[in-house]
Write a protein that holds these residues in place. Structure first.
Motif, mmCIF file in Angstrom:
data_model
loop_
_atom_site.group_PDB
_atom_site.id
_atom_site.type_symbol
_atom_site.label_atom_id
_atom_site.label_comp_id
_atom_site.label_asym_id
_atom_site.label_seq_id
_atom_site.Cartn_x
_atom_site.Cartn_y
_atom_site.Cartn_z
ATOM 1 N N LEU A 244 -11.091 2.376 10.081
ATOM 2 C CA LEU A 244 -10.645 3.166 8.927
ATOM 3 C C LEU A 244 -10.762 2.347 7.643
ATOM 4 C CD1 LEU A 244 -7.415 5.009 10.176
ATOM 5 C CD2 LEU A 244 -9.747 5.898 10.046
ATOM 6 N N TYR A 245 -10.358 1.101 7.722
ATOM 7 C CA TYR A 245 -10.404 0.232 6.547
ATOM 8 C C TYR A 245 -11.844 0.040 6.080
ATOM 9 C CZ TYR A 245 -9.171 -3.770 3.568
ATOM 10 O OH TYR A 245 -8.982 -4.622 2.500
ATOM 11 N N ALA A 246 -12.745 -0.162 7.017
ATOM 12 C CA ALA A 246 -14.160 -0.352 6.673
ATOM 13 C C ALA A 246 -14.770 0.904 6.077
ATOM 14 C CB ALA A 246 -14.939 -0.778 7.919
ATOM 15 N N ALA A 247 -14.273 2.068 6.502
ATOM 16 C CA ALA A 247 -14.824 3.341 6.029
ATOM 17 C C ALA A 247 -14.199 3.821 4.729
ATOM 18 C CB ALA A 247 -14.616 4.412 7.108
ATOM 19 N N GLY A 248 -13.161 3.114 4.240
ATOM 20 C CA GLY A 248 -12.483 3.549 3.024
ATOM 21 C C GLY A 248 -11.436 4.614 3.290
ATOM 22 N N ALA A 249 -11.125 4.844 4.548
ATOM 23 C CA ALA A 249 -10.127 5.856 4.903
ATOM 24 C C ALA A 249 -8.711 5.299 4.883
ATOM 25 C CB ALA A 249 -10.426 6.411 6.301
ATOM 26 N N LEU A 250 -8.599 3.976 4.797
ATOM 27 C CA LEU A 250 -7.318 3.290 4.636
ATOM 28 C C LEU A 250 -7.354 2.633 3.273
ATOM 29 C CD1 LEU A 250 -4.655 2.319 6.008
ATOM 30 C CD2 LEU A 250 -5.943 0.339 6.852
ATOM 31 N N ASP A 251 -6.373 2.909 2.442
ATOM 32 C CA ASP A 251 -6.385 2.417 1.069
ATOM 33 C C ASP A 251 -6.618 0.907 1.020
ATOM 34 O OD1 ASP A 251 -5.623 3.189 -1.864
ATOM 35 O OD2 ASP A 251 -4.534 1.340 -1.441
ATOM 36 N N SER A 252 -7.377 0.473 0.029
ATOM 37 C CA SER A 252 -7.772 -0.938 -0.058
ATOM 38 C C SER A 252 -6.582 -1.865 -0.255
ATOM 39 C CB SER A 252 -8.761 -1.130 -1.216
ATOM 40 O OG SER A 252 -8.169 -0.728 -2.447
ATOM 41 N N GLN A 253 -5.462 -1.345 -0.763
ATOM 42 C CA GLN A 253 -4.287 -2.177 -0.974
ATOM 43 C C GLN A 253 -3.286 -2.083 0.179
ATOM 44 O OE1 GLN A 253 -2.503 -1.653 -4.881
ATOM 45 N NE2 GLN A 253 -4.489 -1.246 -5.813
ATOM 46 N N ALA A 254 -3.689 -1.448 1.267
ATOM 47 C CA ALA A 254 -2.766 -1.224 2.379
ATOM 48 C C ALA A 254 -2.253 -2.521 2.993
ATOM 49 C CB ALA A 254 -3.441 -0.383 3.462
ATOM 50 N N LEU A 255 -3.039 -3.592 2.913
ATOM 51 C CA LEU A 255 -2.648 -4.848 3.550
ATOM 52 C C LEU A 255 -1.502 -5.539 2.826
ATOM 53 C CD1 LEU A 255 -6.169 -6.271 4.386
ATOM 54 C CD2 LEU A 255 -4.656 -4.918 5.823
ATOM 55 N N THR A 256 -1.325 -5.207 1.547
ATOM 56 C CA THR A 256 -0.268 -5.849 0.768
ATOM 57 C C THR A 256 0.728 -4.853 0.201
ATOM 58 O OG1 THR A 256 -1.672 -5.761 -1.215
ATOM 59 C CG2 THR A 256 -1.745 -7.768 0.108
ATOM 60 N N ALA A 257 0.458 -3.571 0.331
ATOM 61 C CA ALA A 257 1.279 -2.554 -0.318
ATOM 62 C C ALA A 257 2.661 -2.435 0.325
ATOM 63 C CB ALA A 257 0.576 -1.197 -0.272
ATOM 64 N N GLN A 258 3.660 -2.209 -0.514
ATOM 65 C CA GLN A 258 4.992 -1.875 -0.055
ATOM 66 C C GLN A 258 5.126 -0.358 -0.021
ATOM 67 O OE1 GLN A 258 7.176 -4.335 0.899
ATOM 68 N NE2 GLN A 258 5.426 -5.683 0.517
ATOM 69 N N ALA A 259 6.220 0.119 0.557
ATOM 70 C CA ALA A 259 6.416 1.570 0.663
ATOM 71 C C ALA A 259 6.394 2.235 -0.703
ATOM 72 C CB ALA A 259 7.744 1.852 1.366
ATOM 73 N N GLU A 260 6.938 1.546 -1.731
ATOM 74 C CA GLU A 260 6.994 2.137 -3.066
ATOM 75 C C GLU A 260 5.589 2.343 -3.643
ATOM 76 O OE1 GLU A 260 8.637 -0.521 -2.069
ATOM 77 O OE2 GLU A 260 10.723 0.135 -2.066
ATOM 78 N N SER A 261 4.716 1.346 -3.454
ATOM 79 C CA SER A 261 3.364 1.472 -4.006
ATOM 80 C C SER A 261 2.557 2.512 -3.237
ATOM 81 C CB SER A 261 2.648 0.116 -3.994
ATOM 82 O OG SER A 261 2.611 -0.429 -2.694
ATOM 83 N N ALA A 262 2.802 2.636 -1.938
ATOM 84 C CA ALA A 262 2.142 3.697 -1.177
ATOM 85 C C ALA A 262 2.567 5.053 -1.693
ATOM 86 C CB ALA A 262 2.482 3.549 0.303
ATOM 87 N N GLY A 263 3.848 5.175 -2.046
ATOM 88 C CA GLY A 263 4.345 6.430 -2.610
ATOM 89 C C GLY A 263 3.690 6.753 -3.940
#
Length: 431
Positions: A244-263
């Protein structure tokens, strides 16, 4: 109210050490005598809650008054502790022999007390009440390696998923059929990324231990002595997230994002799915009306047919000098009537059988609160607590770092999970 599973690994480890060092503490049920709670309901029960007095004093004063009216030979002294430092307070009480008679705990906080023989085995002392509660809620305070259940289930919660129907439409996906299984989620996520030219991701976070549980991964062995989330199904889940990460289906900041930034990503409509609450819906209505009109609500995806359950409980001190009164009071607070009354004051859900069929949890009135409440109550009927009671914050960090390495391709999913399991099991054995 706080999220219903709060972890303080260091304090809990201290609690285990302190409690086990108490004179007379041994196997569960041995401390303070037998598991029997028969006898007259009399004496003063000390009742300790966790950061509830500020907002719910009137409710608890009423419950206590009702109990004392029903049992005139018993009295209740209510003590409320702040959220900050609550595990440390339990540790000090356990070490000093001053643990209250009835204590508000989450399963992770109950475990060291049960292991030390300080939590009463309610299967033996109060098994007659078991049928009053949802089976998964009753079992939520069962402990790895121990026989029995060590707290009455109290209030529950779960996390529904929001999704953006407009983004689903634009990706050629059915906006009325959000993914319910991980296989469907993976297919839909790749389709959305491809259709949007990698501008829209389905998700903004990497898998947590709950995701491994919902995927159908066995997280620990039956004895509670080793973690097992590196089994083939766990490796398979992580391999999918890498893709998913390679395909762009997982946000590029997912590895460092907190719940607030995902929101925020979800509110900005660059992410299509995200967990939330009724409060979030209100914010969307005010701050992102175009998102709000396209909001869908569904359960978090799973391969098990069961959502995740967050649970709080009431533990009875096995050393209590007023054991019959303590057990009776803990049951009284968690009975159907009192749980239902509590649920109407705050966004929580009762653990008692039949309560979630009440119109309060099944009928919408057009408000945001009821939209989320009805969706959550429906999923809680069959929900389970996926997070192992023995998983500390430190272990969660170990898993999160392993997931990040695998998703980025720095380590194979199998090697990353093998290392994580080895380290988490080492931490488990060293306390």
């Amino acid at each position: 109210m706080r999220r219903l599973s709060r972890r303080a690994a260091a304090a809990t480890a201290v609690l285990i050490t302190s409690a086990l060092s108490l004179t007379g503490c041994g196997a569960p049920g041995e401390a303070g005598g037998s598991d029997s709670a028969s006898g007259k309901v009399e004496g003063q029960v000390t009742f300790q809650t966790w950061n509830l007095k500020t907002h719910f004093k009137k409710y608890f004063d009423g419950v206590i008054a009702d109990f004392e009216k029903k049992y005139p030979d018993a009295q209740v002294k209510w003590v409320d502790q702040p959220a900050e430092g609550y595990p440390e307070k339990l540790s000090a009480d356990a070490a000093g022999g001053t643990l209250p008679d009835v204590v508000n705990v989450s399963p992770d906080l109950a475990y060291p007390l049960a292991k030390a023989g300080l939590a009463l085995n309610l299967e033996k002392a109060a098994g007659k009440y078991r049928g009053e509660y949802l089976e998964a809620a009753w079992q939520s305070h069962g402990m790895p390696g121990l026989q029995g259940v060590y707290a009455f289930p109290w209030y529950l919660n779960t996390g529904p998923m929001f999704y953006n129907k407009d983004l689903f439409r634009k990706a050629g996906l059915d906006p009325d059929k959000p993914p319910t299984t991980y296989d469907q989620l993976f297919r839909d996520a790749v389709a959305m990324a491809q259709k949007s030219g990698r501008k829209i991701a389905m998700l903004a976070s990497t898998p947590s231990i709950e995701d491994f549980g919902r995927y159908g991964v066995r997280l620990m062995n039956a004895q509670g002595t080793a973690f097992t989330f590196n089994e083939p199904r766990g490796v398979d889940l992580l391999q999918h997230y890498k893709e998913l990460y390679a395909a762009g289906a997982l946000d590029s900041q997912a590895l460092t994002a907190q719940a607030e930034s995902a929101g925020r990503k979800f509110e900005q409509q660059s992410v299509a799915m995200n967990p939330g609450s009724a409060l979030d819906l209100g914010n969307f209505k005010k701050d992102a009306p175009s998102l709000y009109k396209n909001i869908g609500i569904t359960d978090a995806v799973n391969n098990t047919g069961k959502a995740n359950m967050y649970v709080q409980g009431l533990m009875v001190n096995a050393q209590s000098k007023v054991k019959p009164a303590a057990v009776t009071f803990a049951h009284f607070v968690t009975d159907r009537q009192n749980q239902m009354a509590f649920a109407k004051q705050v966004t929580i859900f009762p653990s008692t059988k039949g309560s979630l069929d009440d119109p309060y949890f099944t009928e919408e009135d057009g408000t945001d609160a009821t939209r989320v409440r009805v969706a959550s109550a429906k999923s809680l009927k069959t929900a389970v607590n996926y997070t192992p009671v023995l998983l500390s914050d430190q272990m969660k960090t170990v898993l999160r770092n392993a997931v990040a390495k695998a998703v980025q391709g720095k380590q194979s999913p199998k090697a990353a999970l093998d290392d994580a399991v080895a380290e988490c099991t080492r931490l488990l054995k060293t306390g």
